[in-house]
Design a protein around this motif. Sequence first.
Motif: not given
Length: 503
Positions: A59-61, A75-76, A78, A86
């Motif tokens: 999810s790249k979180k 926090n994302n 990406s 988030e």
Amino acid sequence: MKILQKLILGTLITIAISCQQTGDPISPPVNTSVNFQHKTTINVGDEGASEITAFDKTSKKLFTVNVESNEISINNISDLNAPIKETSINLDAYGSPNSVAVFDGKLAVAVENHVKQNLGKILVFSTSDNSLLNEYTVGALPDMVTFSPDGKTIVSANEGEPSDDYTNDPEGSVSIINLENNTVTTLDFTAFNDQETTLESNGFRVFGPNADLAKDVEPEYVAISEDSKTAWVSLQENNGIAKINLVTKSIDNIYPLGYKDYSLANNSIDASDKDDVTELKNWPVKGIYMPDAIVYVKINEVEYIISANEGDSRDYDGFSEEVRMDDLTLDETVFPAANDYLNKTNLGRLKTTTTLGDANNDGKVEELFSYGARSFSIWSANGSLVYDSGNSIATETLALTPDRFNDGDKRSDDKGAEPESVEILNLGNERYILFVGLERNDQVLVYDITNPTSPQFLQILSHSGDEAPEGLLIIDANDSPTGKDLLVVSNEDSGTITIYENN
């Protein structure tokens, strides 16, 4: 030179032909260069909002322990140029978070009870939607949690700190969670109670009031072998490391770490914050290693444990071991110039312990000790010292960033730069890079440890002041949103996450 070029070219052609015949792809050469530069900073909150961070590669979180808000902040990343905050995971119903870890879509959170001497929990959430998947009861005050490399096990170090009045001192323990059958095995240290005298003679500390060894140990941090069969746990206040067999679910050994001699040339320190100079000197003092974070690495088929030797005293209302050296009475037969030693410009300001140094209990101290070792150390899998960085941290920070040295000299009398955290970047099994977080200097030092007996200093990472790096995390280039290796630094004082990129 031409002959060498022809040999290299011939080797490459041979490899290429072999790969064509077998159908195997030709692997690109590994980039082993190291040049980390600041990429971005994420504001999580105020002080205490950013302690430990984990990363979910799918999810790249980023999932961050936020003590200020009693949540896991998300926090994302990406797009590292525009991180997105988030919805967080609130933990008010459970207690206070201390640590996080991620594996294959699962987020493990170590949560201490509202009454921290009671049993704690490891909560497991889905990284995709924050739903609670499971909860496990573990020992008192789970302070660090991690997954085994194979993802089948979660291990937590349960510190078991006493109450402030020291009337309730739970046993320190290590919990092993089997994710295949959802069972929890919590190991205590009672089997080592009868070894206390021997361990103490080798530099292990057992000193809490009315505490046996099992109550006195306070597991701090966990490192696990790449085959997922063995764990090592730092016992910070006790100055030792325990070795855990994850297959038999037993504690195999406790390794006392002993003491560091500050009278040796390469171990010089600045011992005073009131001498108006930043100068390294040798003193008849012994440092107590007292590791905080530890990390496992395997280099050329040899296993090592690397420790950040922060140091930590017990300082409670019901019991405190912490005094300054000018509070001591020195044995005049050992220290004939005692008044000179205890002058505030010499050793008088240095923090010390009341629990060591007076071997014959006559009220006069024959040996001087201080908290931590102001260094990182490399240990064998069986607790033998392979390398200690000596005064390297002090030397490099004093030479390159004198304004940051020991937090502007304010911490020279305490534990210096306070090496708090360590992390490893493995560059294709060809080069191994160590990162050392300095809590008081607000910095991260970078070393090449490819030769574990002779590490080489590479660079200092300093972004801004008053950060207090608490946790370090490497995101491998294969998982990184930028396609490059990232170092994620969780900063306790500033409540930020600082991300550096290897360019």
